[in-house]
Design a protein around this motif. Structure first.
Motif, PDB file in Angstrom:
ATOM      1  N   CYS A 111      -1.872  -2.329   7.988  1.00 43.10           N
ATOM      2  CA  CYS A 111      -2.210  -0.921   7.779  1.00 43.10           C
ATOM      3  C   CYS A 111      -3.301  -0.541   8.775  1.00 43.10           C
ATOM      4  CB  CYS A 111      -2.686  -0.686   6.348  1.00 43.10           C
ATOM      5  SG  CYS A 111      -3.135   1.033   6.059  1.00 43.10           S
ATOM      6  N   LEU A 112      -3.139   0.620   9.402  1.00 43.03           N
ATOM      7  CA  LEU A 112      -4.124   1.088  10.382  1.00 43.03           C
ATOM      8  C   LEU A 112      -5.530   1.143   9.780  1.00 43.03           C
ATOM      9  CD1 LEU A 112      -3.667   4.008  12.824  1.00 43.03           C
ATOM     10  CD2 LEU A 112      -5.558   4.123  11.251  1.00 43.03           C
ATOM     11  N   TYR A 146       0.603  10.331   8.443  1.00 46.76           N
ATOM     12  CA  TYR A 146      -0.676   9.697   8.799  1.00 46.76           C
ATOM     13  C   TYR A 146      -1.483  10.518   9.800  1.00 46.76           C
ATOM     14  CZ  TYR A 146      -1.919   5.212   6.691  1.00 46.76           C
ATOM     15  OH  TYR A 146      -2.396   4.238   5.851  1.00 46.76           O
ATOM     16  N   VAL A 178       0.813  -1.219   0.000  1.00 46.65           N
ATOM     17  CA  VAL A 178       0.000   0.000   0.000  1.00 46.65           C
ATOM     18  C   VAL A 178       0.846   1.269   0.000  1.00 46.65           C
ATOM     19  CG1 VAL A 178      -2.054  -0.978   1.069  1.00 46.65           C
ATOM     20  CG2 VAL A 178      -0.237  -0.105   2.518  1.00 46.65           C
TER      21      VAL A 178
HETATM   22 MO   LIG Z   1      -1.102   2.126   5.894  1.00 48.26          MO
END
Ligand SMILES: [Mo]
Ligand SMILES: Nc1nc2c(c(=O)[nH]1)N[C@H]1C(S)=C(S)[C@@H](COP(=O)(O)O)O[C@H]1N2
Length: 407
Positions: A126-127, A240, A55
């Protein structure tokens, strides 16, 4: 609608519950005759480097560059360089930069590794995405050992870092001084990884060198690492954070479901499988709930949650022979969280790793069903509690739908 045991039986939920409870006693009936469905082999612990879901956002993606372009971008093992410098009021007596002719190279890291190498089993997640992206045995050198190469630094509150991005947008992350320099016993510290699953870290996974922060979601694990800045600034500057995510979150304990077939024959046992991330709060168990479909949307405050009957799944056991589960040149005794004497994990599952689980449902009456799975952590909280805030890590309950059909 209140769903108590009586209405449950009337509406046919009892069928599903009964079927799942039968699973609990499977071993008892198995003693009477041959076990009809022996446990399937545990899923492999390590994901092939090329099979991770990707990603990351560099443009063009380094894995599409030619050898010459890679060399120019300093992304081959021979050309890779890392700058470590200070900013603001930070005192960094021996900054290591290409401009000064003193960058960190892969040789520098290999030299450090001779003194101390760290090896960690970590699920990358991934969060913002359910389902971990993959799990690897990551190897490298501690970030604090690398920083020590810049002399007696002082007045530092955060460590900022980022990697190659080509013409893509900046993607950076950060750690606090304490997170880098001091780690609680039993918790793997942040490190610079240059090997994955016993091989040099490939470009797709962020090679030659990637930051690995074992407790953190993917966004702290910067790929193609090339810059570290020691700063007196206390602000978190993670990319992020700008996207409304909690930049200090730690991976949450959460169970994930594999797909189930759309249709299952009534006589056929339904094998339910999935995996579970053992996050900050540890893992007590994984459990499943099957209920007939068509009972309406299950709202967060739906009373059906109160009477739901959850059945424990079986976690994949720790391998008995680790040599079969680890890369050839990695000894279990050298992996973080393993006992250096007997080569066995000190706890299972290991923190921040992913393991498989399974459960067999039998004797389901024909009809349509909903299947849910959840984890229960070592504090007794059932997913997604106690912090169902998805921007600190996605842990919504997975649901799958299937139909049981008569022959
Ligand atoms: Mo991510
Ligand atoms: N340089 C760089 N590193 C990065 C990113 C990125 O965009 N650029 N994305 C991060 C995010 S959000 C995730 S989830 C992981 C994904 O890791 P993977 O591609 O190895 O699965 O990489 C992280 N590291």
């Amino acid at each position: 609608m209140t769903l108590n045991r009586r209405t449950a039986l009337k509406t046919g939920v009892g069928v599903a519950i009964g079927a799942l409870s039968a699973v609990k006693t499977r071993s008892v009936s198995a003693q009477a005759g041959p076990n009809p469905d022996p446990p399937a082999p545990a899923r492999p612990l390590l994901t092939n480097a090329k099979d991770f879901r990707d990603v990351s956002r560099a443009k063009p993606h380094p894995s599409t560059l030619s050898e010459a372009q890679l060399a120019e971008a300093k992304l081959t093992p021979e050309t890779w360089q890392l700058d470590i410098a200070g900013e603001a009021k930070a005192i960094v007596p021996e900054a290591r930069t290409a401009a000064a002719g003193t960058p960190i190279t892969l040789d520098t890291l290999h030299e450090l590794a001779k003194k101390k190498t760290v090896r960690v089993l970590k699920g990358m997640q991934c969060l913002n995405i359910s389902q971990p992206l993959g799990q690897g045995l990551w190897e490298g050198v501690l970030l604090r050992d690398v920083l020590a190469l810049t002399g007696k630094f002082a007045d530092i509150r955060r460590i900022y870092y980022w990697g190659h991005r080509g013409t893509g947008p900046m993607f950076r992350s950060s750690l606090s001084y304490t997170q880098v320099m001091e780690s609680p016993p039993g918790e793997p510290p942040p490190f610079l990884a240059f090997r994955l699953n016993g091989e040099p870290l490939p470009l797709q996974r962020g090679g030659p060198v990637r930051m690995v922060v074992p407790w953190a979601y993917g966004f702290k694990n910067i790929k193609w690492l090339q810059n570290i800045v020691l700063t007196s600034d206390y602000q978190i500057n993670d990319t992020y954070a700008e996207q409304n995510n909690d930049p200090e979150s730690r991976m949450k304990t959460a169970a994930y479901l594999d797909n189930v077939p759309e249709k299952v024959k009534a006589e056929q046992p339904l094998r339910i499988t999935g995996n579970v991330m053992c996050g900050l709060s540890g893992l007590e168990r994984v459990e499943c709930w099957i209920r007939p479909a068509g009972m309406g949307n299950l709202r967060d405050d739906d009373p059906a949650w109160q009477s739901a009957e959850w059945t424990s799944a079986t976690l994949d056991a720790a391998p008995t022979n680790w040599a079969n589960s680890l890369p050839e040149d990695v000894r279990a005794a050298d992996v973080f969280g393993f006992d250096p004497q007997n080569g066995k994990p000190k706890s299972w599952p290991l923190s921040y790793s992913v393991v498989g689980w399974s459960l067999t449902a039998k004797n389901l009456a024909p009809g349509k069903y909903e299947l849910r799975a959840r984890s229960v952590d070592l504090n007794g909280f059932a997913q997604p509690e106690p912090r169902p805030y998805q921007k600190s890590g996605r842990n919504v309950l997975d649901v799958r739908r299937f139909e049981v059909v008569a022959e």
